[in-house]
Design a protein around this motif. Structure first.
Motif, mmCIF file in Angstrom:
data_model
loop_
_atom_site.group_PDB
_atom_site.id
_atom_site.type_symbol
_atom_site.label_atom_id
_atom_site.label_comp_id
_atom_site.label_asym_id
_atom_site.label_seq_id
_atom_site.Cartn_x
_atom_site.Cartn_y
_atom_site.Cartn_z
ATOM 1 N N LEU A 1 -6.413 8.647 29.984
ATOM 2 C CA LEU A 1 -5.387 7.920 29.235
ATOM 3 C C LEU A 1 -5.476 6.423 29.491
ATOM 4 O O LEU A 1 -5.855 5.660 28.608
ATOM 5 N N PHE B 1 1.469 12.531 31.250
ATOM 6 C CA PHE B 1 2.103 11.216 31.210
ATOM 7 C C PHE B 1 3.615 11.375 31.029
ATOM 8 O O PHE B 1 4.419 10.696 31.675
ATOM 9 N N GLU C 1 -6.782 16.013 25.537
ATOM 10 C CA GLU C 1 -5.979 14.828 25.232
ATOM 11 C C GLU C 1 -4.498 15.173 25.187
ATOM 12 O O GLU C 1 -3.653 14.426 25.693
ATOM 13 N N GLU D 1 6.074 15.574 20.948
ATOM 14 C CA GLU D 1 6.864 16.146 22.038
ATOM 15 C C GLU D 1 8.175 16.738 21.503
ATOM 16 O O GLU D 1 9.114 16.006 21.184
ATOM 17 N N ARG E 1 -1.563 13.707 27.812
ATOM 18 C CA ARG E 1 -0.345 13.041 27.329
ATOM 19 C C ARG E 1 0.905 13.783 27.801
ATOM 20 O O ARG E 1 1.960 13.168 28.032
ATOM 21 N N LYS E 2 0.788 15.087 27.949
ATOM 22 C CA LYS E 2 1.874 15.873 28.513
ATOM 23 C C LYS E 2 2.099 15.477 29.970
ATOM 24 O O LYS E 2 3.245 15.378 30.432
#
Length: 470
Positions: A382, A127, A120, A164, A124-125
């Motif tokens: 995602l 994205f 996950e 992030e 997201r990284k």
């Protein structure tokens, strides 16, 4: 993607190909004629089938829904063109919703499912890397904080989604260049995974030492909906900033179980309307959906602008915003998906989310090949999971309750916050960042002092700044 070849025969040929009674129980399988459809016809028919299937699911006509799902399975593909890919995930979501009516079967099929936190985080990284949306949000947030904290010597930033570190590394560098020198900076990061916070702490402490900035990092391991405000440890004398990136909408779900499910009253589909759908031949999926082929299936004549505020009262959200107001932040920056996926009915949410995710899938189509494993992971792990949550879930289980900017304006105004117009320099930085992308489909526009990030003409994400009204 749909290409306009200038042919005027698409409508007539498509109507001849698509039987009006194609979803009747007597229609045979495996539908050999479906394989003969051209790309444009296939895309149009997939939209029709998805909306027809959703209509049957909403009205409890599961036999007809099953027939529609069967037909879609012969056309959709997670490795095909944009419409085939998006249809795959909406089909999965509709099937998931049907299965939930049999809890035993649903639980049995999902009992061995493994969800890896590391996967996950990686997705997201991806994205963050593939799309400019988060980068633009971070640039604008940092600029708003720098402007609000001018001259302050003790600065405390609360990050409600501390995932992030890139954002705060850039801010540390900005603060180190202040003419009056850097402030003492404390960042409180909220995240449900301790390892994510540990990683951020390591990077930021190292960067602060390099820049010789007095710095502290306060990790808070918690889901946002369970956050205890006192754990943020806001102290007297600090100038406080709050950053919320794609987080607040999830709190709208927390009291969803207190609301009664509304009766679903979708408009019934018919052959006449299908003919109107088939009259479309557009160059992109986004343009295709802009036609009233989708709007005609909506439960509202104005579903894009209809606000759930009038029908959904979120005591949890009101309480959370009031608690943030009580901390007296000098600035609070909010980034959210700019689309209404919080409608009361399935048909409302499906038509709205088709628009939104069609644009996101188009973004990936323009940037990555159809065989890209990274693209497949982002779409499935995602976007696919978000679509499933919007379509298949209800009550407290439905977390992806995205709302449009004007709805956040009303919520935040009622909670005692006043809008802070974003500066010209913020807009300039955002535009410069987008110019660095090889694809020219991205753009930003100013809306009531806020920034809206778009793909083509479709608004996808908004960034707004707020301060306490006194």
């Amino acid at each position: 993607m749909f290409q306009d070849d200038g042919s005027s025969s698409v409508t007539s040929s498509a109507i001849q190909v698509f039987p009006m009674a194609s979803l009747s129980p007597g229609f045979g399988s495996p539908y050999p004629w479906l394989k003969e459809l051209k790309s444009e016809e296939r895309g149009l028919y997939l939209i029709h089938l998805l909306l027809t299937c959703a209509n049957h699911v909403a009205t409890g006509s599961l036999e007809n829904a099953n027939l529609a799902l069967d037909q879609i399975s012969h056309l959709a593909s997670p490795e095909g063109d944009t419409m085939q890919r998006i249809a795959s995930y909406f089909t999965e979501a509709l099937a998931d919703r049907i299965l939930k009516t049999w809890p035993g079967i649903y639980k049995a099929l999902h009992s061995t499912r493994i969800s890896l936190a590391s996967e996950e985080i990686l997705v997201r990284k991806m994205f963050f890397e593939f799309f400019p949306f988060l980068k633009v949000a971070f640039v604008i947030t940092n600029q708003a904080i720098v402007e609000a904290m001018e001259g302050e010597k003790m600065v405390h930033i609360v990050d409600l989604n501390a995932a992030e570190p890139t954002q705060w590394r850039a801010l540390l560098q900005d603060l180190s260049a202040r003419p009056e020198g850097p402030p003492h900076l404390r960042i409180t990061g909220v995240h449900q995974q301790k390892e994510v916070l540990d990683h951020m702490a390591h990077i930021l402490i190292e960067e602060a030492e390099k820049l010789d900035i007095p710095f502290q990092f306060n990790p808070v391991v918690s889901k946002l909906e369970n956050l205890v405000i006192e754990k943020l440890r806001v102290k007297t004398g600090e100038a406080l900033a709050i950053s919320s990136v794609l987080q607040l909408h999830s709190i709208l779900a927390s009291d969803g179980e207190l609301q009664k499910k509304s009766p679903l009253t979708p408009k019934i589909l018919n052959g006449v309307h299908l003919q109107r759908v088939l009259q479309m031949n557009q160059s992109t999926l986004g343009e295709l959906l802009e036609k009233d082929g989708v709007n005609g299936y909506s439960t509202s004549n104005d579903s894009a602008s209809s606000s759930p505020l009038s029908s959904v009262v979120s005591a949890k959200m009101d309480g959370f915003l009031n608690a943030l107001w009580g901390l007296s932040p000098k600035v609070m920056v909010v980034a959210e998906q700019d689309s209404n996926h919080n409608g009361l009915t399935l048909m409302e949410r499906l038509s709205e989310s088709l628009y939104f995710y069609a644009a996101l899938f188009d973004c990936l189509e323009s940037a990555l090949s159809r065989t890209s494993l990274e693209r497949l992971k982002v779409e499935k792990m995602l976007f696919g999971e978000e679509i499933k949550n919007i379509i298949a879930c209800e009550g407290a289980e439905r977390k992806e309750r995205h709302e449009k900017l004007e709805q956040w304006f009303r919520r935040l105004d009622l909670a005692g916050f006043g809008n802070v117009p974003l500066s010209y320099y913020s807009m300039l930085q955002a535009r410069r960042l987008l110019q660095g992308y090889s694809c020219d489909g991205y753009n930003v526009k100013e809306e009531n002092g806020c920034v809206v990030i778009c793909w083509q003409d479709r608004a996808l994400f908004s960034v707004s700044a707020w301060k306490c009204k006194r």
